[in-house]
Design an enzyme around this catalytic site. Structure first.
Site, PDB file in Angstrom:
ATOM      1  N   GLU A   1      -7.944  32.600  -8.713  1.00 35.78           N
ATOM      2  CA  GLU A   1      -8.480  31.697  -7.678  1.00 35.78           C
ATOM      3  C   GLU A   1      -9.979  31.898  -7.502  1.00 35.78           C
ATOM      4  OE1 GLU A   1      -6.746  29.281  -6.785  1.00 35.78           O
ATOM      5  OE2 GLU A   1      -4.843  30.087  -7.532  1.00 35.78           O
TER       6      GLU A   1
ATOM      7  N   GLY B   1       0.832  -1.197   0.000  1.00 32.13           N
ATOM      8  CA  GLY B   1       0.000   0.000   0.000  1.00 32.13           C
ATOM      9  C   GLY B   1       0.861   1.239   0.000  1.00 32.13           C
ATOM     10  N   PRO B   2       0.230   2.400  -0.179  1.00 33.80           N
ATOM     11  CA  PRO B   2       0.989   3.662  -0.262  1.00 33.80           C
ATOM     12  C   PRO B   2       1.784   3.958   1.012  1.00 33.80           C
ATOM     13  CG  PRO B   2      -1.357   4.011  -0.688  1.00 33.80           C
ATOM     14  CD  PRO B   2      -1.208   2.604  -0.261  1.00 33.80           C
ATOM     15  N   PRO B   3       2.788   4.817   0.909  1.00 32.28           N
ATOM     16  CA  PRO B   3       3.601   5.141   2.088  1.00 32.28           C
ATOM     17  C   PRO B   3       2.770   5.812   3.182  1.00 32.28           C
ATOM     18  CG  PRO B   3       4.455   6.239   0.112  1.00 32.28           C
ATOM     19  CD  PRO B   3       3.214   5.552  -0.282  1.00 32.28           C
ATOM     20  N   GLY B   4       3.167   5.603   4.413  1.00 28.22           N
ATOM     21  CA  GLY B   4       2.540   6.307   5.531  1.00 28.22           C
ATOM     22  C   GLY B   4       1.171   5.797   5.927  1.00 28.22           C
ATOM     23  N   THR B   5       0.798   4.583   5.474  1.00 23.09           N
ATOM     24  CA  THR B   5      -0.546   4.095   5.792  1.00 23.09           C
ATOM     25  C   THR B   5      -0.550   3.184   7.018  1.00 23.09           C
ATOM     26  OG1 THR B   5      -0.143   2.516   4.023  1.00 23.09           O
ATOM     27  CG2 THR B   5      -1.661   4.304   3.551  1.00 23.09           C
ATOM     28  N   GLY B   6       0.623   2.956   7.606  1.00 28.67           N
ATOM     29  CA  GLY B   6       0.641   2.183   8.847  1.00 28.67           C
ATOM     30  C   GLY B   6       1.192   0.776   8.719  1.00 28.67           C
ATOM     31  N   LYS B   7       1.960   0.510   7.642  1.00 24.92           N
ATOM     32  CA  LYS B   7       2.485  -0.848   7.456  1.00 24.92           C
ATOM     33  C   LYS B   7       3.486  -1.205   8.563  1.00 24.92           C
ATOM     34  CE  LYS B   7       3.631   0.109   3.165  1.00 24.92           C
ATOM     35  NZ  LYS B   7       2.985   1.436   3.066  1.00 24.92           N
TER      36      LYS B   7
END
Ligand code: ADP
Length: 490
Positions: free
Chosen positions: A332, A104-110
């Protein structure tokens, strides 16, 4: 053993040659130099294995400390029960589980999941990263793998644990498809060694070792790693959904003084696409903002400002010229107006403070996490992207380079429409379409959307002018104020 015999034979040969009257000095010196080189260069690399590359920890992380990820937690716990009840497994002849792959993507709690797994199973925990095995010297990576498994057993024994969990982060560096690293075969040797070690793990061993690997590129891994008996459990660890984000925010604000009435659910709603690491950083930044302001509690405003910071980067001191400022404000306001017209209540706020690469930005307020987009949603998003340039053109008479990013975003969305069969071409194979036809199809999508966008901007020209004026002095406008200004002209 083999080394001793070899050494004995070598000494014997030397003595024989000496007795026969040969001059063995140059050969002896050469061998000596070779030995020293091996000691100092290769051995020093190996020492690394027991040094900073590996982290051993008595992890205090529990599954309850991990927000969201309920499916991943459940799947992982099920797999870990193999380790906990290995006797029952053995009785039924079930082969032991050797590897679990978290993708899974970085920083997701692996990493957190691996640590919690160690606590759940009362295992020793060793963590390393795929990049630690990559060395210039042949054989070093493989030796490192061997010594890692050895060390895991030693530590488990010393700490009197039932088992050991070996966590390998960035598995794709170590376990990429063999042959894909053309520059050296070192990777392949290291990977082979890992497979050998994993194949050697069996229930009969005193200390079972479970390898938990993490990657954000599971597709790049060598198939041999994913074969049964190796990493035969794959657990997906995705970006958290709204409930997951709320749970993570609650975990990371537990030790922080939140002002009463802070609506964490609203913050969770506004942070679609954030990972657990982003959310942790958000709560931390909000606390820093409160500290800087000399306050003792964290208000919702600080949390909102922290969202901007995590999303767009640090506020910069870059001061645009007054003309540039006017242009950015108009640009904007164009985006914000269009967004509010096509999706009422969708603008969270508009800002013309420079942050990261942006001179200004509009933060949207997604109602729900969306994983599917209809044709009209994509068209609306394209219109919002085109509206910045349209407002510049309508009000200031010309466009600027500020719209380049918007256009590439709009083009991406148009491509998405093409591959989803939403253009006049119907279902197409983009690769075989040819650049000409592709260009025609995108152009057609853009033509009527651009006209429509310009019409909306023209209709609300006065609101844009008023808002841009306020933005130039105030720097930000909230979604609520925007809606108030828009009401009479809607
Ligand atoms: P990964 O290994 O997937 O790259 P980590 O497990 O190292 O991510 O997470 C980094 C940090 O982000 C953690 O230390 C924690 O503070 C926070 N974090 C990530 N995911 C979660 C989560 N699901 N619950 C709570 N905190 C999380």
């Amino acid at each position: 053993m083999m080394r001793d015999i070899g050494l004995g034979i070598l000494v014997g040969v030397f003595i024989y040659l000496l007795v026969m009257g040969y001059n063995i000095l140059p050969v002896a010196m050469l061998l000596g130099a070779g030995f020293l080189l091996w000691r100092f260069v290769i051995q020093r690399q190996l020492v690394h294995t027991n040094g900073k590359g590996v982290v051993v920890s008595n992890t205090p992380i529990d599954f309850a400390d991990i927000g969201g990820q309920n499916a991943a937690k459940k799947e992982l716990q099920e797999a870990l029960d193999f380790l906990l009840h290995s006797d029952k497994m053995k009785a039924l002849g079930i082969r032991p589980l050797k590897g679990i792959l978290l993708s899974g993507p970085p920083g997701t709690g692996k990493t957190l999941l691996a640590k919690a797994a160690a606590r759940y199973t009362n295992s020793a925990f060793l963590a390393t990263s795929g990049s630690e095995f990559v060395e210039m010297y042949a054989g070093v990576g493989a030796e490192r793998v061997r010594s890692l498994f050895r060390r895991a057993r030693e530590i488990a024994k010393r700490e009197k644990r039932n088992s050991a969990i070996l966590f390998i982060d960035e598995m794709d560096i170590l376990g990429a498809k063999r042959g894909s690293n053309i520059s050296h075969h070192e990777y392949d040797q290291t990977l082979n060694q890992l497979l050998v070690e994993m194949d050697g793990l069996s229930t009969d061993q005193e200390t079972p070792i479970l390898v938990v690997a993490a990657t954000n590129r599971a597709e790049a891994l060598d198939e041999a790693l994913l074969r049964p008996g190796r990493f035969d459990r794959q657990v997906k660890v995705d970006l958290p959904d709204k409930e997951g984000r709320l749970a993570i925010l609650q975990i990371h604000t537990k030790n922080k003084p939140l002002a009463s009435g802070v609506d964490l659910e609203a913050i969770a709603r506004e942070t679609f696409g954030f990972s657990g690491a982003h959310l942790e950083s958000l709560t931390n930044e909000a606390a820093v903002f409160a500290l800087r302001a000399g306050e003792t509690q964290i208000t919702e405003n600080y949390l909102r400002e922290a969202i901007d910071k995590v999303m767009m980067g640090e506020k910069l001191d870059r001061k645009p010229t007054p003309e540039e400022m006017e242009r950015v404000a108009v640009h904007e306001c164009g985006h914000a107006l269009l967004a509010e017209v096509v999706r009422p209540h969708s603008v969270a706020h508009i800002s013309v403070r420079s942050r990261g690469n942006a001179l200004g930005y509009v933060r949207h307020n997604p109602k729900d996490d969306l994983y599917l987009y209809t044709q009209s949603m994509l068209e609306e998003q394209i219109m919002v992207a085109l509206a910045g340039a349209a407002a510049e053109e309508e009000i200031l008479g010309s466009r600027s380079t500020g719209a380049a990013g918007d256009f590439s975003q709009a083009l991406n969305l148009a491509e998405k429409m093409l591959i989803s069969g939403m253009s006049k071409l119907g279902v197409v194979d983009l690769d075989n379409l040819g650049p000409e036809k592709r260009h025609e199809a995108t152009k057609e999508i853009f033509e009527h959307l651009e006209t429509e966008t310009r019409e909306v901007v023209q209709r609300h020209r006065e609101v844009i002018l008023t808002l841009a004026e306020i933005l130039r002095t105030e720097e930000t406008i909230s979604g609520e104020s925007l809606r108030e200004y828009l009401q009479p002209s809607a």
